[in-house]
Write an enzyme that holds these catalytic residues in place. Structure first.
Site, mmCIF file in Angstrom:
data_model
loop_
_atom_site.group_PDB
_atom_site.id
_atom_site.type_symbol
_atom_site.label_atom_id
_atom_site.label_comp_id
_atom_site.label_asym_id
_atom_site.label_seq_id
_atom_site.Cartn_x
_atom_site.Cartn_y
_atom_site.Cartn_z
ATOM 1 N N GLY A 719 0.836 -1.195 0.000
ATOM 2 C CA GLY A 719 0.000 0.000 0.000
ATOM 3 C C GLY A 719 0.866 1.238 0.000
ATOM 4 O O GLY A 719 2.083 1.179 0.164
ATOM 5 N N GLY A 721 0.687 5.795 0.774
ATOM 6 C CA GLY A 721 -0.055 6.909 1.344
ATOM 7 C C GLY A 721 0.750 8.180 1.240
ATOM 8 O O GLY A 721 1.699 8.284 0.457
ATOM 9 N N ASP A 837 -1.957 3.608 22.425
ATOM 10 C CA ASP A 837 -2.832 3.252 21.310
ATOM 11 C C ASP A 837 -3.074 1.749 21.278
ATOM 12 O O ASP A 837 -3.061 1.128 20.218
ATOM 13 C CB ASP A 837 -2.205 3.729 19.985
ATOM 14 C CG ASP A 837 -3.229 3.754 18.841
ATOM 15 O OD1 ASP A 837 -4.431 3.566 19.135
ATOM 16 O OD2 ASP A 837 -2.831 3.931 17.691
ATOM 17 N N ASP A 855 2.510 -1.069 16.522
ATOM 18 C CA ASP A 855 2.146 0.338 16.357
ATOM 19 C C ASP A 855 2.623 1.202 17.513
ATOM 20 O O ASP A 855 1.923 1.426 18.482
ATOM 21 C CB ASP A 855 0.641 0.525 16.174
ATOM 22 C CG ASP A 855 0.336 1.903 15.578
ATOM 23 O OD1 ASP A 855 1.194 2.791 15.702
ATOM 24 O OD2 ASP A 855 -0.724 2.069 14.962
#
EC number: 2.7.10.1
Length: 1210
Positions: A719, A721, A837, A855
């Site tokens: 992907g 971004g 998170d 993350d």
């Protein structure tokens, strides 16, 4: 002239008597002690060095003595100096053969291990059943409180012969737990001279010394022999050298210089001559178990004669005659709070519904107070509700305002400023518009009601636009002002004639100086006399209750011991010595309720008195020990109450204070000495550039691997971004024939310096962690565009995994995942890292039996002195956050516990959305009202209660991660008892293991040499034949420490092997990866040494739920979630919760890298990220009133916006 024989003998006896006292007065070296229990501090070497630093040369341990994880051949001779332990002694998980506690005399047991034991010796052996063999505690003679436990010490000798009833108090004998399993024939027998064959080891010196069970019947405690003359004093512990209280080896309660006592000498004594309590010149304060003449520095003195760290809630600290003392408060204790515009109210315009609670019990306001119309209307822009008028009563405790008071709004149904009825002074150090210190504008009140106001030190007064206000013009304001230049501006209020017409004038009892309202209590001063704050016509001097006398035009109540007289004065002044007649008894010139009974007097004698027929108190006969009822010996009482002893709890509390004080003092002194020596050395070398300021924080020795671009191969785009692109790829270390599946995160060419900094910060955090349940960084490539290389995770994120396989997930898997996530978070807490998170989308699945936390885009490392992190803004996951994080942006390890509870709820509901359908902007309000996520259908109340505990408002009330590990580990051993899933016993998850899986995943054919990243970084012995030629190899210590055991064992194929780590590929498909190997797992032929801290190795029966072991199962030909890997903007999740996007909350990831989550789950702070909202409200507005940028209705992530401004000038 030679002294006679008698004189010489007397001199020798005197010297002998003084010797014990001199020894008792010697200052013993004390140490703090530890409370780690079974926690290992780093490596075995680090743990031992920490133990050595704490107890080296220590004689008295103020806390607990914990000796754990000491390996064979370590030297523990520094423990020989220890003589006394105030807490408990724990000896566990050691393999060293001898622990020399030879001089330990007493264990006080002020703290217990596992709520019962003062001495616990547990599991001191290795895989070969060898370990602790000798425990020579030959001088241990008493354990004051607590029982003893011995368990799993197969090599320990002679301890089973000890007569514990001579050491342990009889009340704790029933709690003893003795499990001696010594089957070794190599133990030497006790010396024949030992009494009853009891000894701590071989040799006459190790015989047990009996000081209790051998005593004569006349002895009430310990003794030094069998004769009645050998009894010790009852204040002695652990034996004695003579019969007196100064001959004790150790004091049972308090030590006053060389003497053991039940209590310390009191500070006050009763004086029978003056009938008062006088200061005792021999009085001392109790500090721990010691009597001291002066409390240590930074301690304050209580009225009870104790040294304490802080005064109680009902008292305040003050200095009197050079001594810091605690004094009782008259009314509420003084409490200083910040005013509007200062500190936490810096950007606040007015008192409102959200901040008024912060003024509770405040007596002094440092700054200003504003009450504006917005307070009662509410503010939709900042989501502030209207202020409840009843909450204004919180301000009734305010007595002082250092700035100004501005009131522009007030409840319509209130006729005066009742909330400020106790306000005494407005100092006016800051003024509204630089002029006014009191401003009351445009209210509907009829009177001011400031009946306690005595001074306005500076600034003018404006009272304007109050259409119903009377009485303001009656006040003599000049008497309140502190300077002659102050002025008043009282205009546009109700007219004076109109006020008189309706009877709104001052009460007749008020003086001409005016009033604040219509009641007698509202007078500025009284026409006649006052009682308290209220003006009255006369005092109750001759009649009425209570009887009073007049002093400075004020009615003062007579002392309660004064008898009211009929039509005559009852008292002439204050106190019990100014009564005309006493109500009960007369003790000298004083009226008393009872005659003194058992009050301490001079020379430590008790004062007893009796009352005659005229109710006059007289001294009892000197021989009356327990009081009397009349004169002479015939009036003596035969029996009387004993003086109560000091509570054991008080002793424990004072000992704890002593531990803290001495520990801090030793630490500060040591640090000062080290710094002074360092500066002296540098000055001598003439190389000093600037003063050194060492922080004392441990260095971060994490390893960062730098990779060359030629060492890895990009295969497929996962992907892309705004920040860059994520690839699937292979890492082929230079010079080695292995291929490691990896994920490669590459920044764009035009990436901003801020994005570069953020990705390097993320790399720093990932490189600093090394745990089986936390994702790790494999390396970084510093090309023109920074690239992060992380491990490839086959099964994606846990959120999508449970959604996709919800029909095949059993209770065992769910509880194992909960344990592993808790282990990973506990590791991060130990590393002082706050994740911020944690959610199911940020947990990756390596195998169905193994998950990892990922993350670290929002993670923060706390400094050595930090306990919490204050965020300044940015995107935050509202529905996973603790309430204090939402309201105040405070992040701690306990706020991560809240997120852990939400994550567990996601798993138990198979991927449901928390608070589904509720806008993120309303989450804080519903949490404050007590609403929480509902109980999942499959959860029993046991599991749900753990979630509820994680969601407590008080962060300290939430469980720690180490406690969560224990709870879920217990549940994972019996899963079907805690989770109810239909068909649970038939459920299992597919788990392909061979290289075909990676071949299909990577679209590569030549995958025969594929190796998992964990196996490459920490390989088993003999795994690779050729050494790495990389220029930045991992340190050899990594592989050396990967296995704590050096004992060889044989695997099922007959090959030599070693104990394996819990995330090793050799144990990848165990039914319960969170637990340790059991003896049954390898046919009882080998028990491995635990590889991790607190890893238990008990043998337990198999549970009813069995998970299959998979071997070479075929790969699913067409995984249903593969399109998610190809499309980072997939819309697989309907009804997205995040703003301005239709992206899912979690896309199936295939590797444990925060970079992939940033691309697929969009957890980086970037404009194209749906999960994290930078600003809930726009910062600009067009002239037509339409905001620039998008709006939010249901944002999962938002940022607190600035409050609106509203202000009406005077």
């Amino acid at each position: 002239m030679r002294p006679s024989g008698t004189a010489g003998a007397a001199l020798l006896a005197l010297l002998a008597a003084l010797c014990p006292a001199s020894r008792a007065l010697e200052e013993k070296k004390v140490c703090q002690g530890t409370s780690n229990k079974l926690t290992q501090l780093g490596t075995f070497e680090d743990h031992f060095l920490s133990l050595q630093r704490m107890f080296n040369n220590c004689e008295v341990v103020l806390g607990n003595l914990e000796i754990t994880y000491v390996q064979r051949n370590y030297d523990l001779s520094f423990l020989k100096t220890i003589q006394e332990v105030a807490g408990y002694v724990l000896i566990a998980l050691n393999t060293v053969e001898r622990i020399p506690l030879e001089n330990l005399q007493i264990i006080r047991g002020n703290m217990y291990y596992e709520n019962s034991y003062a001495l616990a010796v547990l599991s001191n052996y290795d895989a070969n059943k060898t370990g602790l063999k000798e425990l020579p505690m030959r001088n241990l003679q008493e354990i004051l409180h607590g029982a003893v436990r011995f368990s799993n010490n197969p090599a320990l000798c002679n301890v089973e012969s000890i007569q514990w009833r001579d050491i342990v108090s009889s009340e704790f004998l029933s709690n003893m737990s003795m499990d001696f399993q010594n089957h070794l024939g190599s133990c030497q027998k006790c010396d024949p001279s030992c009494p009853n064959g009891s000894c701590w080891g071989a040799g006459e010196e190790n015989c047990q010394k009996l000081t209790k069970i051998i005593c004569a019947q006349q002895c009430s405690g310990r003794c030094r022999g069998k004769s009645p003359s050998d009894c010790c004093h009852n204040q002695c512990a652990a034996g004695c050298t003579g019969p007196r209280e100064s001959d004790c080896l150790v004091c049972r309660k308090f030590r006053d210089e060389a003497t053991c006592k039940d209590t310390c000498p009191p500070l006050m004594l009763y004086n029978p001559t003056t009938y008062q309590m006088d200061v005792n010149p021999e009085g001392k304060y109790s500090f721990g178990a010691t009597c001291v003449k002066k409390c240590p520095r930074n301690y304050v003195v209580t009225d009870h004669g104790s040294c304490v760290r802080a005064c109680g809630a009902d008292s305040y600290e003050m200095e009197e005659d050079g001594v810091r003392k605690c004094k009782k408060c008259e009314g509420p204790c003084r409490k200083v709070c910040n005013g509007i515009g200062i500190g936490e109210f810096k950007d606040t315009l007015s008192i409102n519904a959200t901040n008024i609670k912060h003024f509770k019990n405040c007596t002094s306001i440092s700054g200003d107070l504003h009450i504006l119309p917005v307070a009662f209307r509410g503010d939709s822009f900042t989501h502030t509700p209207p202020l409840d008028p009843q909450e204004l009563d919180i301000l009734k405790t305010v007595k002082e305002i250092t700035g100004f008071l501005l009131i522009q709004a007030w409840p319509e149904n209130r006729t005066d400023l009742h909330a400020f009825e106790n306000l005494e002074i407005i100092r006016g150090r800051t003024k509204q518009h630089g002029q006014f210190s009191l401003a009351v504008v445009s209210l509907n009140i009829t009177s001011l009601g400031l009946r306690s106001l005595k001074e306005i030190s500076d600034g003018d007064v404006i009272i304007s636009g109050n259409k119903n206000l009377c009485y303001a013009n009656t006040i003599n304001w000049k008497k309140l002002f502190g300077t002659s230049s102050q002025k008043t501006k009282i205009i546009s209020n109700r007219g004076e004639n109109s006020c008189k017409a309706t009877g709104q004038v001052c009460h007749a009892l008020c003086s001409p100086e005016g009033c604040w309202g219509p009641e007698p209590r509202d007078c500025v001063s009284c026409q006649n006399v006052s009682r308290g704050r209220e003006c009255v016509d006369k005092c109750n001097v001759l009649e009425g209750e209570p009887r009073e006398f007049v002093e400075n035009s004020e009615c003062i109540q007579c002392h309660p011991e004064c008898l009211p007289q009929v039509m005559n004065i009852t008292c002439t002044g204050r106190g019990p010595d100014n009564c005309i007649q006493c109500a009960h008894y007369i003790d000298g010139p004083h009226c008393v309720k009872t005659c003194p009974a058992g009050v301490m007097g001079e020379n430590n004698t008790l004062v007893w008195k009796y009352a005659d027929a005229g109710h006059v108190c007289h001294l009892c006969h000197p021989n009356c020990t327990y009081g009397c009822t009349g004169p002479g010996l015939e009036g003596c009482a035969r029996n009387g109450p004993k003086i109560p002893s000091i509570a054991t709890g008080m002793v424990g509390a004072l000992l704890l204070l002593l531990v803290v004080a001495l520990g801090i003092g030793l630490f500060m002194r040591r640090r000062h000495i080290v710094r002074k020596r360092t500066l002296r050395r540098l000055l001598q070398e003439r190389e000093l550039v600037e003063p050194l300021t060492p922080s004392g924080e441990a260095p971060n020795q994490a390893l960062l691997r730098i990779l060359k671009e030629t060492e890895f191969k990009k295969i497929k785009v996962l992907g892309s971004g705004a920040f860059g692109t994520v690839y699937k790829g292979l890492w082929i270390p230079e010079g080695e024939k292995v291929k490691i599946p990896v994920a490669i995160k590459e920044l764009r060419e035009a990436t901003s310096p801020k994005a570069n900094k953020e990705i390097l910060d993320e790399a720093y955090v990932m490189a600093s962690v090394d745990n089986p349940h936390v994702c790790r960084l494999l390396g970084i490539c510093l090309t023109s565009t920074v690239q992060l290389i992380t491990q490839l995770m086959p099964f994606g994120c846990l959120l999508d995994y449970v959604r996709e396989h919800k029909d095949n997930i059993g209770s065992q898997y769910l509880l194992n995942w909960c344990v592993q996530i808790a282990k990973g978070m506990n590791y991060l807490e130990d590393r002082r890292l706050v994740h911020r998170d944690l959610a199911a989308r940020n947990v990756l699945v390596k195998t169905p039996q193994h998950v990892k936390i990922t993350d670290f885009g929002l993670a923060k490392l706390l400094g050595a002195e930090e306990k919490e992190y204050h965020a300044e803004g940015g995107k935050v996951p509202i529905k996973w956050m603790a309430l204090e994080s939402i309201l105040h942006r405070i992040y701690t390890h306990q706020s991560d516990v809240w997120s852990y509870g939400v994550t567990v709820w996601e798993l138990m509901t198979f991927g449901s959305k928390p608070y589904d359908g509720i806008p993120a902007s309303e989450i804080s309000s519903i949490l404050e009202k007590g609403e929480r996520l509902p109980q999942p259908p499959i959860c029993t109340i046991d599991v749900y209660m753990i979630m509820v505990k994680c969601w407590m408002i008080d962060a300290d009330s939430r469980p720690k991660f180490r406690e969560l590990i224990i709870e879920f580990s217990k549940m994972a051993r019996d899963p079907q008892r805690y989770l109810v899933i239909q068909g649970d016993e038939r459920m299992h998850l597919p788990s392909p293991t061979d290289s075909n899986f990676y071949r299909a995943l990577m679209d590569e054919e030549d995958m025969d040499d594929v190796v998992d990243a964990d196996e490459y970084l920490i390989p088993q012995q003999g795994f690779f034949s050729s050494p790495s030629t990389s220029r930045t190899p991992l340190l050899s210590s990594l592989s050396a420490t990967s296995n704590n055991s050096t004992v060889a064992c044989i695997d099922r194929n007959g090959l030599q092997s070693c104990p394996i780590k819990e995330d090793s590929f050799l144990q990848r498909y165990s039914s319960d990866p969170t637990g340790a190997l059991t003896e049954d797992s390898i046919d009882d032929t080998f028990l491995p040494v635990p590889e991790y801290i607190n890893q238990s190795v008990p043998k337990r029966p198999a549970g009813s739920v069995q998970n299959p072991v998979y071997h070479n199962q075929p790969l699913n030909p067409a995984p249903s979630r593969d399109p998610h890997y190809q499309d980072p903007h997939s819309t697989a999740v309907g009804n997205p919760e995040y703003l301005n996007t239709v992206q899912p909350t979690c896309v199936n990831s295939t590797f444990d890298s925060p970079a992939h989550w940033a691309q697929k789950g969009s957890h980086q702070i970037s404009l194209d990220n749906p999960d994290y909202q930078q600003d809930f409200f726009p910062k600009e507005a067009k002239p037509n009133g339409i905001f620039k940028g998008s709006t939010a209705e249901n944002a999962e992530y938002l940022r607190v916006a600035p409050q609106s401004s509203e202000f009406i000038g005077a």
